[in-house]
Design an enzyme around this catalytic site. Structure first.
Site, PDB file in Angstrom:
ATOM      1  N   HIS A 141     -48.806  42.596 -72.440  1.00  0.00           N
ATOM      2  CA  HIS A 141     -50.035  42.021 -72.974  1.00  0.00           C
ATOM      3  C   HIS A 141     -50.564  40.984 -71.990  1.00  0.00           C
ATOM      4  O   HIS A 141     -49.797  40.235 -71.379  1.00  0.00           O
ATOM      5  CB  HIS A 141     -49.787  41.393 -74.342  1.00  0.00           C
ATOM      6  CG  HIS A 141     -49.738  42.401 -75.446  1.00  0.00           C
ATOM      7  ND1 HIS A 141     -50.494  42.295 -76.590  1.00  0.00           N
ATOM      8  CD2 HIS A 141     -49.022  43.553 -75.572  1.00  0.00           C
ATOM      9  CE1 HIS A 141     -50.248  43.330 -77.376  1.00  0.00           C
ATOM     10  NE2 HIS A 141     -49.354  44.100 -76.785  1.00  0.00           N
TER      11      HIS A 141
ATOM     12  N   GLU B 134     -52.103  38.022 -71.908  1.00  0.00           N
ATOM     13  CA  GLU B 134     -51.784  36.597 -71.918  1.00  0.00           C
ATOM     14  C   GLU B 134     -50.329  36.335 -71.564  1.00  0.00           C
ATOM     15  O   GLU B 134     -50.001  35.306 -70.954  1.00  0.00           O
ATOM     16  CB  GLU B 134     -52.137  35.972 -73.267  1.00  0.00           C
ATOM     17  CG  GLU B 134     -51.586  36.703 -74.487  1.00  0.00           C
ATOM     18  CD  GLU B 134     -52.563  37.714 -75.039  1.00  0.00           C
ATOM     19  OE1 GLU B 134     -52.936  38.630 -74.283  1.00  0.00           O
ATOM     20  OE2 GLU B 134     -52.927  37.599 -76.227  1.00  0.00           O
TER      21      GLU B 134
END
Length: 676
Positions: free
Chosen positions: A372, A374
Site C-alpha cells: 500500500h 503510504e
C-alpha cells in the site's frame, strides 16, 4: 344626534335646494362612515402614533473614519483631485486638509476614496497599537444581538475612547502599506462581508462560496481553463485564477469544481481563508498534544504545497516509464526545516494498493508484505534515515546529516531541531479512517460515536481491496496454514498509522540508535472526515494508552485536505506499485502480489536490506556503546526494550477499548540472519 346616510342620498337624488345637507366631519367625501382612529371604541396596532414609532430606540452603528475625523476636526472640506481608469472601473482620488496638511485617499467610488483619505489623516495624529482596518459602513447582515457572538460581526456599542482601537483592528492592509495606492487593483473591495473572518483571529467556514467570496474581496479576478486531461468519461479540468499577476491553480472532474478549487487556493494564500473541514471545531477532535493554543488543522497553504510537491515529483520520476503511472493510491513524504515550505524536500513517492500473496511469503525478509502506497512511502523514509545516519559515520560529512549527536540523552542520536515530516495520501487510509459515507453528514458530529464499527482494528485482505474487522478473522496466523490456503492478513493502513503515532516511524531497529520520530502532519487528497480521521490515527486510544517509556508518547498529527480534491477512481487497481526515495537515480517497480521487483529482484526497502544497513551502522557509527548485533533479525528487534514496551502498551490499549487484538504475521518471517 345620529346621521342617516339615506338622508344624504335622498337629497342628492332630489337635487332640492330646499333641503341643504352638511356632512359631519367624520364622514369622507365619498359618503362612507369612516371614523378617525381616535374616535373608535378600540385601538388597532396599525394606527399607532407615528411619532412614537420614530422615537423607537435604535442600536448604535459603528462610525466610519469620515465620521470619526469630523468629530475631531470641524469644517473639513473633501476635494476631488482626479478621476482615472476606464468608465466601468474608475479610480477616484480625494483629498482632505487637516491642520494645514493634505491627505489623499483612493477608491473605486468617491465614498470609498473619502473614507480612505479620512483614515490616512487619522493615522497621522493618532497613535495606534498595530496597523488596522476601516470599520464597515453597514452591518454584514441581519444580526442576533442576544447572541454572545455578535461582536464578531462588527457591531458593538462602544464609547468614543474605544473607537480608535476598533479602527486599528479593522483597517485594510492597503492603508498600512504605502505601496498599495500604486496597486489599487490588488486591494480588497470595501463592501466585503466580514462574516468570513472573526475579529478575534479565529477562522470559521465562510458562509459564501469560494468564487463569490473571491470576487467580493478582489477587483481584478480572471479565471481560465488551461488544460483538460483524460478520457471523456473520466476527464480532469485545470483552472487558473489570476489576481494581480499571481496565479493559482485548481483541478477537478468538472470546470465548476476546478474553478472552486482555484478560488480556494487563492483565498488560502492571499487571505488565510480556509474551506477545510478541519476549520469547524469538532466535538471529539481535541487540540494537538504539543500546542494547546492551536487547532488540529495544518494551514491550507501548507497542505496545498505538500500535495503539489508530491504530485509534481511523481510526474517527474515516472517520465520514461509511463506504463507504470496507473495508480489508485499515491503517497509521499515531505520534509521541512523550521516549517519553511519554500525549501521543502520530497523524501519519498510511492503508489500501490495490494499485499503479497500467501504463497510468496519469504523466510529471508526478501519480499514486501504490504505494498500500500503510504506504507511503502514510510519504508522509503526509513531508507532515507539510514542514509542520513551513514553521513554521521564520516566526520567530514556529519554536518550534512539531519541527525545530531545526543550527548545528554538515552539515545546516541536525535533529529535536528525544526525538522518535520509530512505524509501525503491522495485518499483516506484504508481501515477505520475510511469507514464512513462521504455524502452523509459530511463534516458534522458523529451521532453514533460508540457504534461497534467505530475504531475497530481491521485487516487487509490478501489479493483484494478493502478491510475486515480483526474479530472476523481467524486469529493467529501460521506459516503452514497460510501455505495451505488460509488468507494472509495484514493490518490496515489506519491501524499502522495509529501505531506510528505511538512508537514512531523509525522502526524497531533504528529505535536503538535514535529518538522516536513522529509525523508532524497528514494531508489527504480526498475523503477527509475530521472525526473519523482523528479517531483512526490517534483518538481511539488516547484515553486508554498508558505506561509509555519516555520519550515515547501519543503523537497527534495535524490534519488537512488539499483544495483540489482527487475524484473517486473506479478503475481496477493495478498489481504493481512504484517507489522512489530522494537520492535514487530511478524509480523501482514492485509486483505487489510477489513482493519483488518486476524483474524478480529483492526490493531495496525490504527487511533484509534494512538489516544489512543496520549492521553497518552498528559497526561504524560513532557513539554506539554496544556494537554487537544478534544474527537473528527477530531477536535483534526484541532487544530494543523501550520500543517493545511501547508496542505492547499500544496493543493493550486497543484491547482495553475492546477494539480487537493486533494480528501478527507468522513468526517464521523474522527468523532470518544477517548476511555475512
Amino acid at each position: 344626534m345620529k346621521f342617516d346616510s339615506r338622508v344624504m342620498l335622498n337629497s342628492a337624488n332630489n337635487n332640492s335646494p330646499q333641503h341643504p345637507v352638511s356632512a359631519p366631519s367624520d364622514i369622507n367625501m365619498n359618503g362612507y362612515n369612516r371614523k378617525l382612529p381616535q374616535k373608535r371604541g378600540y385601538e388597532m396596532p396599525k394606527y399607532s402614533d407615528p411619532k412614537k414609532k420614530m422615537c423607537k430606540e435604535r442600536i448604535p452603528q459603528p462610525k466610519n473614519t469620515v465620521a470619526m475625523l469630523n468629530e475631531l476636526r470641524h469644517g473639513l472640506i473633501y476635494k476631488l483631485e482626479s478621476q482615472t481608469g476606464p468608465v466601468h472601473a474608475p479610480l477616484f482620488t480625494i483629498s482632505v486638509e487637516v491642520d494645514g496638511q493634505k491627505y489623499l485617499g483612493q477608491g473605486r467610488s468617491k465614498k470609498v476614496a473619502r473614507i480612505e483619505a479620512a483614515a490616512t489623516a487619522l493615522r497621522s495624529f493618532i497613535q495606534f497599537k498595530d496597523g488596522a482596518v476601516l470599520s464597515p459602513l453597514k452591518p454584514a447582515g441581519n444580526l442576533d444581538f442576544t447572541s454572545d457572538e455578535h461582536l464578531e460581526n462588527g457591531i458593538e456599542n462602544l464609547s468614543s475612547s474605544k473607537m480608535f482601537e476598533i479602527i486599528q483592528t479593522m483597517l485594510t492592509e492597503k492603508l498600512s502599506n504605502p505601496t498599495s495606492l500604486e496597486q489599487p487593483t490588488f486591494c480588497m473591495s470595501q463592501n466585503v462581508s466580514k462574516s468570513a473572518i472573526t475579529v478575534d483571529g479565529q477562522k470559521k467556514v465562510p458562509d459564501k462560496g469560494p468564487v463569490m467570496l473571491l470576487y467580493e474581496l478582489f477587483n481584478d479576478v480572471n479565471f481560465e481553463c488551461i488544460n483538460i486531461d483524460g478520457a471523456q468519461n473520466n476527464c480532469r479540468f485545470k483552472m487558473t485564477v489570476t489576481i494581480n499577476e499571481k496565479k493559482f491553480d485548481g483541478t477537478g472532474p468538472s470546470k465548476k469544481t476546478a474553478k472552486n478549487a482555484a478560488a480556494k487556493a487563492a483565498l488560502a494564500s492571499l487571505c488565510n481563508i480556509s474551506y477545510s473541514p478541519m476549520v469547524v471545531p469538532q466535538k471529539n477532535v481535541p487540540l494537538p498534544i504539543d500546542d494547546k493554543s492551536s487547532s488540529m488543522e495544518l494551514p491550507q497553504i501548507h497542505a496545498d504545497t505538500i500535495g503539489r510537491l508530491v504530485l509534481e515529483k511523481f510526474m517527474e520520476v515516472i517520465k520514461g516509464q509511463e506504463a507504470y503511472s496507473r495508480r489508485k493510491v499515491l503517497a509521499g513524504i515531505v520534509m521541512t526545516e523550521n516549517m519553511n515550505f519554500c525549501e521543502a524536500k520530497v523524501i519519498s513517492v510511492s503508489t500501490g494498493t495490494k499485499c503479497v500473496s500467501g504463497e510468496h511469503m519469504s523466510v529471508n525478509g526478501a519480499v514486501l508484505n504490504d505494498s500500500h502506497a503510504e506504507i511503502v512511502s514510510r519504508r522509503c523514509l526509513l531508507k532515507y534515515l539510514y542514509a542520513q545516519l551513514d553521513l554521521q559515520c564520516n566526520q567530514a560529512t556529519a554536518y550534512q546529516s539531519i541527525f545530531v549527536r545526543n550527548t545528554d540523552g538515552q539515545y546516541p542520536y536525535k533529529l535536528k531541531s525544526g525538522v518535520h515530516f509530512h505524509l501525503y495520501i491522495n485518499t483516506a487510509p484504508c481501515g477505520d479512517a475510511r469507514i464512513f459515507s462521504p455524502h452523509e453528514n459530511d463534516t458534522g458530529v458523529d451521532k453514533h460515536p460508540n457504534r461497534k464499527a467505530r475504531g475497530q482494528l481491521r485487516t487487509k485482505i490478501e489479493s483484494g481491496e478493502g478491510t475486515i474487522p480483526v474479530k472476523s478473522s481467524d486469529g493467529i496466523q501460521t506459516w503452514d496454514g497460510v501455505l495451505q490456503g488460509q488468507r494472509l492478513l495484514t493490518m490496515s493502513c489506519s491501524d499502522k498509522i495509529a501505531r506510528w503515532n505511538i512508537v514512531g516511524i523509525q522502526g524497531s531497529l533504528l529505535s536503538s540508535i535514535i529518538e522516536p520520530v513522529y509525523l508532524h502532519s497528514i494531508v489527504l487528497g480526498s475523503l477527509l472526515h475530521p472525526e473519523h480521521m482523528y479517531r483512526a490515527v490517534c483518538g481511539r486510544i488516547e484515553k486508554s494508552i498508558q505506561g509509555l517509556p519516555p520519550p515515547y508518547h501519543l503523537n497527534k498529527p495535524r490534519l488537512a485536505l488539499v483544495t483540489s480534491a482527487e475524484p473517486r477512481n473506479q478503475a481496477k487497481a493495478p498489481n504493481f506499485g512504484i517507489n522512489w526515495t530522494i537520492g535514487d537515480t530511478e524509480l523501482e517497480v514492485v509486483n505487489s502480489l510477489t513482493g519483488r521487483t518486476i524483474g524478480g529482484q529483492v526490493s531495496r526497502i525490504t527487511k533484509q536490506a534494512f538489516f544489512v544497513k543496520y549492521g553497518f551502522l552498528m559497526a561504524n557509527l560513532p557513539g554506539i556503546l554496544v556494537r554487537k548485533v544478534t544474527t537473528d533479525y527477530g531477536q535483534t528487534k526484541a532487544n530494543v526494550k523501550d520500543y517493545q514496551i511501547a508496542k505492547l502498551e499500544l496493543f493493550s490499549a486497543f484491547k482495553r477499548e475492546d477494539l480487537g487484538s493486533w494480528l501478527k504475521k507468522p513468526i517464521e518471517q523474522d527468523e532470518f540472519g544477517l548476511a555475512e
